[in-house]
Design an enzyme around this catalytic site. Structure first.
Site, PDB file in Angstrom:
ATOM      1  N   GLU A 186      -4.735   2.264  -4.237  1.00 18.86           N
ATOM      2  CA  GLU A 186      -3.269   2.328  -4.178  1.00 18.86           C
ATOM      3  C   GLU A 186      -2.651   1.048  -3.627  1.00 18.86           C
ATOM      4  OE1 GLU A 186      -4.798   4.406  -0.396  1.00 18.86           O
ATOM      5  OE2 GLU A 186      -5.433   4.067  -2.460  1.00 18.86           O
TER       6      GLU A 186
ATOM      7  N   ASP B 137       0.853  -1.198   0.000  1.00 18.30           N
ATOM      8  CA  ASP B 137       0.000   0.000   0.000  1.00 18.30           C
ATOM      9  C   ASP B 137       0.887   1.246   0.000  1.00 18.30           C
ATOM     10  OD1 ASP B 137      -2.899   1.104   0.612  1.00 18.30           O
ATOM     11  OD2 ASP B 137      -1.501   2.212   1.891  1.00 18.30           O
TER      12      ASP B 137
ATOM     13  N   HIS C 286      -4.646  14.475  -9.235  1.00 18.61           N
ATOM     14  CA  HIS C 286      -4.803  13.058  -9.565  1.00 18.61           C
ATOM     15  C   HIS C 286      -3.832  12.588 -10.642  1.00 18.61           C
ATOM     16  CE1 HIS C 286      -8.279  12.159  -7.048  1.00 18.61           C
ATOM     17  NE2 HIS C 286      -8.705  13.386  -7.328  1.00 18.61           N
TER      18      HIS C 286
END
Length: 255
Positions: A165, A122, A135
């Protein structure tokens, strides 16, 4: 259908059309001969020239059409395959493919009595990256992390985007200690190499949870144990790796 078979069928149809055209040409020449426009010698010469020219043209056109159709169909099948199996943004496997590969590797590990580890990766503080840099910057970071993971692991290891993610990593014939060593290289390399966002260098870190698959693990249990280890890594400081306890499935939390 296989692209080559599809191309072959299309080529057959094209050849049939050319044969019909050739037959029509011969009928026309026959009518010309019957009505006496040309004598016999001239007609034979005309027919031979027409037949050779028509055959050569047909073969040339068929070859060109076949090559173009083969290229179009191959590209179409390749595009469909990419959409089915790969994540569009990062070019690693998508979640469904990753889960299917995990099922395959779990079955293979049991069959051959080999170790198998799974990891969840992560990106730390990813929301703040999107909030502060936009973004597009977030997409760039996702691509960067995916590329680093793929380049630092073995060709037999499986990398898929699990969602958002998070990445799912499958390490065949690898116990939790070897998995830790391999993924520690990944973690360190990501942490020390910044991503360039405009004129700024952005340092990224990841947290990782590892679980070695137990013989009686289900697919979801294996994922849950790796995910719990990941949560432990996030809770205890981020930018680190935690190895799952085999007792998580019995309701005992990582400490």
């Amino acid at each position: 259908m296989n692209p080559k078979i599809l191309v072959l069928n299309i080529t057959k149809d094209i050849n049939k059309l050319f044969l019909i055209n050739f037959a029509a040409l011969m009928m026309f020449l026959t009518v010309v001969f019957v009505i006496g426009v040309y004598d016999k010698k001239e007609f034979v010469l005309l027919t031979s020239s027409a037949a050779i020219g028509s055959l050569t043209l047909n073969l040339l056109v068929a070859k060109i059409v076949r090559r173009k159709m083969e290229k179009i169909i191959h590209n179409s099948f390749e595009k469909i395959e990419n959409q089915l199996y790969f994540d569009e943004l990062t070019s690693v496997y998508n979640r469904a493919t990753g889960m299917n590969r995990l099922m395959e590797e779990m079955a293979r590990a049991r069959r051959h009595l080999k170790p198998l580890s799974v990891a969840m990766v992560d990106i730390d503080n990813f929301k703040s990256i999107n909030d502060n840099y936009g973004h597009l910057a977030g997409d760039r970071v996702l691509n960067y992390v995916a590329l680093q993971i793929k380049s630092l692991l073995r060709i037999d290891d499986v990398v898929s985007r699990y969602g958002g993610e998070e990445f799912l990593i499958i390490l065949p014939e690898t116990d939790e200690i070897k998995a830790f060593m391999a993924l520690e290289r990944v973690r360190e390399n990501i942490a020390k190499r910044p991503v360039k966002i405009g004129n700024e260098k952005l340092f990224i870190t990841v947290s990782i949870g590892i679980a070695e698959i137990e013989n009686n693990d289900t697919l979801q249990e294996a994922i849950n144990r790796a995910d719990m280890a990941l949560l432990q890594a996030k809770r205890t400081g981020k930018n680190k790796i935690e190895i799952a306890s085999k007792y998580i499935n019995e309701g005992i939390k990582l400490s």
